[in-house]
Design an enzyme around this catalytic site. Structure first.
Site, PDB file in Angstrom:
ATOM      1  CB  THR A   1      35.888 -19.185 -38.986  1.00 54.19           C
ATOM      2  OG1 THR A   1      36.522 -18.468 -37.939  1.00 54.19           O
ATOM      3  CG2 THR A   1      36.915 -19.604 -40.018  1.00 54.19           C
TER       4      THR A   1
ATOM      5  NE  ARG B   1      29.355 -14.335 -28.998  1.00 55.98           N
ATOM      6  CZ  ARG B   1      30.447 -15.066 -28.828  1.00 55.98           C
ATOM      7  NH1 ARG B   1      30.565 -15.818 -27.772  1.00 55.98           N
ATOM      8  NH2 ARG B   1      31.432 -15.024 -29.691  1.00 55.98           N
TER       9      ARG B   1
ATOM     10  CD  GLU C   1      30.094 -35.294 -45.765  1.00 51.84           C
ATOM     11  OE1 GLU C   1      31.010 -35.794 -45.082  1.00 51.84           O
ATOM     12  OE2 GLU C   1      29.258 -35.963 -46.388  1.00 51.84           O
TER      13      GLU C   1
ATOM     14  CB  VAL D   1      33.420 -35.986 -39.603  1.00 57.93           C
ATOM     15  CG1 VAL D   1      34.587 -36.968 -39.570  1.00 57.93           C
ATOM     16  CG2 VAL D   1      32.524 -36.188 -38.397  1.00 57.93           C
TER      17      VAL D   1
ATOM     18  CD  GLU E   1      39.797 -22.710 -32.650  1.00 58.67           C
ATOM     19  OE1 GLU E   1      39.413 -22.335 -31.542  1.00 58.67           O
ATOM     20  OE2 GLU E   1      39.077 -23.299 -33.464  1.00 58.67           O
TER      21      GLU E   1
ATOM     22  CE  LYS F   1      36.943 -32.755 -36.483  1.00 59.08           C
ATOM     23  NZ  LYS F   1      38.244 -32.145 -36.810  1.00 59.08           N
TER      24      LYS F   1
ATOM     25  N   GLY G   1      38.941 -25.117 -41.983  1.00 57.28           N
ATOM     26  CA  GLY G   1      39.042 -23.832 -42.674  1.00 57.28           C
ATOM     27  C   GLY G   1      37.664 -23.366 -43.071  1.00 57.28           C
TER      28      GLY G   1
END
Ligand SMILES: NC(=O)c1ccc[n+]([C@@H]2O[C@H](COP(=O)([O-])OP(=O)(O)OC[C@H]3O[C@@H](n4cnc5c(N)ncnc54)[C@H](OP(=O)(O)O)[C@@H]3O)[C@@H](O)[C@H]2O)c1
Length: 407
Positions: free
Chosen positions: A14, A46, A114, A117, A175, A190, A287
Site C-alpha cells: 500500500t 517477497r 516521520e 507516527v 484492515e 506510536k 493511507g
C-alpha cells in the site's frame, strides 16, 4: 543535468507502491531543492528482487515492509553499509528503536521515520527540530485513524461498535484483522516513539499501558453527547513525579479541547510545554499516498546538503480577489421588508445566505447573516449598496468565515 540519487525500496504494498508513484511524480520538483534527481534504483518484495542487489545499488534505503523481521535485519545492514534509512515501521521502532538509533549514530547515517507516527502529520520533525528547545511536559494524541473513525461514526450516527467497525472495514479505514488498531496496540507503539523523542529516554512498547475501544457502547456515546463531551481513543505521554507515564485509553474530552474536533480517520497530536503552552498538529493519519508523502519528505531531508536554501521554480501570480464565506452584522430599523431588500442586493452579486439571526426590535434591531462563499469583490460591492439603505443605522460589519468541512 542533475546527478541521480538512488533510492532502494524494500516493500511495494500500500505505502511502497504509493511512494514509488509519488517519487516519479515529484522527482522534477525535488531537483531544485536538493540538486539531485531521486529515482528508484531497486525494489524488494517477497516475490522479486534481492536485498543485497537493492542495497548495493542504492544511496538510501526506504523500508516499507512492516513487522519486525526481516525489516530489522535489513535496516541494520543498510545502516552498517553507510546508507541513510527511511522507515514508516512503528512496531519496529517501538520495539527496537534503541538498537536502531545506536546503529545510526555509530555509522553516521540518518534513520528517519516521520511516516511511522500520525501519517503525514509532521510531528516527528516538529519534536526533533522545531520544538527541540522546549521541555515537553505532555503529549496527547489521537494517533490511530481507524479507531477515531469508528468512534466518530458511533457518536454521529448512533452505530454500535460492531457496525461502525464493519463500515470502517468496507471503506478501507480498517484492515480485515483490525486487532492492533482496536486494542490500542498500534497507538501504543506510536506513543512509545513520541515519548522517546519528547523525553529523550528509552521507551519500549512493553512499557506502554493500553486499553482499546472494543468495550465501548452506543450508550456511552449518548451520555457523552448529552454532557457535551466527545469520546476519543487518546494516547498520553507525560512527566509524572520525576518519571514518565505513557498510556493509551478511551477518554472523554470537553468540546473546547483541541482534540475534541478531530473526527473521522484524522490524527492529531497536542504537545504541551511551559514555554510554548501548546501546539496542535493534525491531518490524515494513514493511507498509502498520505504516508508516502511523509516518507518522501524524509528522503528529501536526507538528500539535502547542510544549509541549502530552496530555489524558486515557478513565478506564480498572487491572487487577491478570492472566495470567502462571510458573517455580516447590520444594525437596522426593524421594518417590514428589511431582510428582503438586503437579500436582494446580496443576490444580485450571487451571494446566498446560509443562516440568519435577527435580534431586538424597533430602531435598534440587529440582523446577522452568514453567507456561503463568494468572490470578495462581489461581496463588498453588495455591502456598499446595503450601507446606503435608509434603514441601516451604522456601517455593516463583515468578518470572514472559514467554513471548510474536513471530515
Ligand atoms: N498502510 C498505511 O496506511 C500505513 C500508514 C502508516 C504506516 N504504515 C507502515 O508502512 C509499512 C508498510 O505498510 P503497508 O500497508 O504498505 O504494507 P503492505 O501493503 O502489507 O505491503 C508490504 C510490502 O512488503 C513486502 N514484504 C513483506 N514481507 C516481506 C519480506 N519478508 N521480504 C520482502 N518483502 C516483504 C510485501 O511483499 P509482497 O508484495 O510480495 O507481498 C509488500 O510489498 C508498515 O510498517 C506499516 O506499519 C502503513
Amino acid at each position: 543535468m542533475a546527478a541521480t540519487f538512488r533510492v532502494g525500496l524494500l516493500g511495494h504494498g500500500t505505502v511502497g507502491a504509493a511512494f514509488a508513484e509519488l517519487l516519479g511524480d515529484r522527482a522534477d520538483a525535488i531537483v531544485p531543492i536538493t540538486g539531485l534527481r531521486p529515482e528508484i534504483s531497486g525494489v524488494l518484495t517477497r516475490s522479486r528482487g534481492s536485498f543485497e542487489e537493492v542495497l548495493e545499488g542504492a544511496d538510501l534505503i526506504v523500508e516499507l515492509i512492516g513487522g519486525i523481521e526481516p525489516a530489522r535485519e535489513y535496516v541494520l545492514r543498510a545502516m552498517r553499509a553507510g546508507r541513510h534509512v527511511v522507515s514508516a515501521n512503528k512496531q519496529l521502532l517501538a520495539a527496537h528503536g534503541e538498537e536502531l538509533w545506536a546503529c545510526a549514530r555509530e555509522h553516521g547515517v540518518q534513520l528517519r521515520f516521520e511516516g511511522a507516527v500520525a501519517g503525514v502529520v509532521p510531528v516527528i520533525r516538529v519534536l526533533q527540530e522545531s520544538l527541540a528547545a522546549a521541555r515537553v511536559e505532555r503529549i496527547h494524541g489521537i494517533v490511530n485513524g481507524t479507531t477515531n473513525y469508528i468512534l466518530s461514526e458511533m457518536a454521529a450516527r448512533g452505530l454500535t461498535y460492531e457496525d461502525a467497525l464493519g463500515q470502517a472495514q468496507a471503506l478501507g479505514y480498517a484492515e480485515s484483522d483490525p486487532t492492533d488498531d482496536v486494542t490500542g496496540k498500534d497507538a501504543a507503539a506510536k506513543m512509545a516513539i513520541l515519548a522517546r523523542l519528547a523525553f529523550s529516554t528509552p521507551v519500549h512498547l512493553d512499557q506502554v499501558v493500553y486499553e482499546g475501544i472494543e468495550h465501548l457502547t452506543a450508550e456511552d456515546m449518548e451520555y457523552a453527547k448529552e454532557l457535551g463531551l466527545g469520546l476519543k481513543l487518546i494516547g498520553t505521554a507525560e512527566r509524572v513525579d520525576g518519571g514518565i507515564s505513557v498510556r493509551v485509553h478511551p477518554a472523554f474530552l470537553y468540546a473546547g479541547h483541541p482534540l475534541a474536533s478531530v473526527h473521522g480517520p484524522f490524527n492529531a497530536v497536542t504537545v504541551e510545554s511551559d514555554a510554548i503552552t501548546e501546539v496542535t498538529l493534525s491531518g490524515p493519519g494513514a493511507g498509502g499516498p498520505q504516508t508516502a508523502t511523509a516518507v518522501l519528505g524524509d528522503v528529501v531531508s536526507a538528500m539535502i546538503p547542510p544549509a541549502s536554501t530552496p530555489e524558486t521554480t515557478e513565478a506564480l501570480p498572487v491572487v487577491n480577489d478570492i472566495e470567502s464565506a462571510f458573517y455580516l452584522h447590520m444594525e437596522v430599523a426593524d421594518r417590514p421588508g428589511v431582510l428582503a431588500q438586503v437579500a436582494e442586493l446580496l443576490g444580485m452579486q450571487g451571494a446566498s445566505i446560509r443562516s440568519v439571526v435577527q435580534k431586538g426590535l424597533g430602531e435598534n434591531a440587529r440582523l446577522v447573516l452568514i453567507l456561503h462563499p463568494l468572490l470578495e469583490s462581489r461581496f463588498y460591492a453588495a455591502v456598499r449598496l446595503i450601507g446606503q439603505l435608509d434603514f441601516i443605522r451604522s456601517a455593516p460589519r463583515a468578518i470572514r468565515v472559514i467554513d471548510e468541512e474536513f471530515t
